[in-house]
Design a protein around this motif. Sequence first.
Motif, PDB file in Angstrom:
ATOM      1  N   VAL A  63     -43.267  15.347 -26.353  1.00 43.92           N
ATOM      2  CA  VAL A  63     -44.074  14.215 -25.885  1.00 43.92           C
ATOM      3  C   VAL A  63     -43.386  12.962 -26.412  1.00 43.92           C
ATOM      4  O   VAL A  63     -43.544  12.588 -27.579  1.00 43.92           O
ATOM      5  N   TRP A  73     -46.032  13.023 -20.500  1.00 40.81           N
ATOM      6  CA  TRP A  73     -46.603  14.367 -20.431  1.00 40.81           C
ATOM      7  C   TRP A  73     -45.839  15.256 -19.452  1.00 40.81           C
ATOM      8  O   TRP A  73     -45.200  14.754 -18.528  1.00 40.81           O
ATOM      9  N   LEU A  92     -56.219  16.289 -23.262  1.00 33.12           N
ATOM     10  CA  LEU A  92     -55.376  16.567 -22.103  1.00 33.12           C
ATOM     11  C   LEU A  92     -56.211  17.181 -20.987  1.00 33.12           C
ATOM     12  O   LEU A  92     -57.226  17.844 -21.229  1.00 33.12           O
TER      13      LEU A  92
END
Length: 221
Positions: A63, A73, A92
């Motif tokens: 990341v 992402w 997420l």
Amino acid sequence: MIEAILPPDVVAVDLFDDPPADLFPEEEAVISRAVDKRRREFATARLCARRAMAALGVPPAPVLPGPRGEPGWPDGVVGSMTHCDGYRAAVLGRSAQVTSIGIDAEPDGPLPPGVLGEVALPEELAHLRALAAQDDGPSFERLLFCVKESVYKAWFPLTGRWLGFEEAVVEIDPARETFEARLLVPGPVVDGTKITSFTGRWLARQGLLITAIVVPARRQS
């Protein structure tokens, strides 16, 4: 803790300390010259993110921060990370269910001198005075800052543009522990619908303020 203010179609992982966390070589390169505090924040936030990836069934991936510090992402994933003293978190979701996420965490205490005047509009200052007069709650000035940080984090992936503190006006509902941030600049068009405001939830617990915005993907009929 943050899961208490999130919908069921996202995954949250938070930590209150800094356990050992391995970094990908690309991440290590980003943080190689950082001081210890910054390194721990960076690594633990990514540990949270990879645990959330695992819960989504997504293979672990680096990341990396983008030009504005925004996290990059894996394909098909949207998310947001935050850290402050004693707290790190990642939230997420899959892009099929969620369009954007913005989270932030702050210590529940007054802002440093001079900061409130930089982040709050006149009507927000009046709103804060009214909240303080009627509710023996958290530091509403710090909560306002926390909300605006989460608004920016939800905004940027949709626009790729900066959003100043003065470009959204926030109203906090202490009874429902929700907020609305009305945009004062043209908002992005998402799935054919123009976004004019962001709504979210907040909580005050264990000396922390946490805010979360989750923009759902429009369901196809």
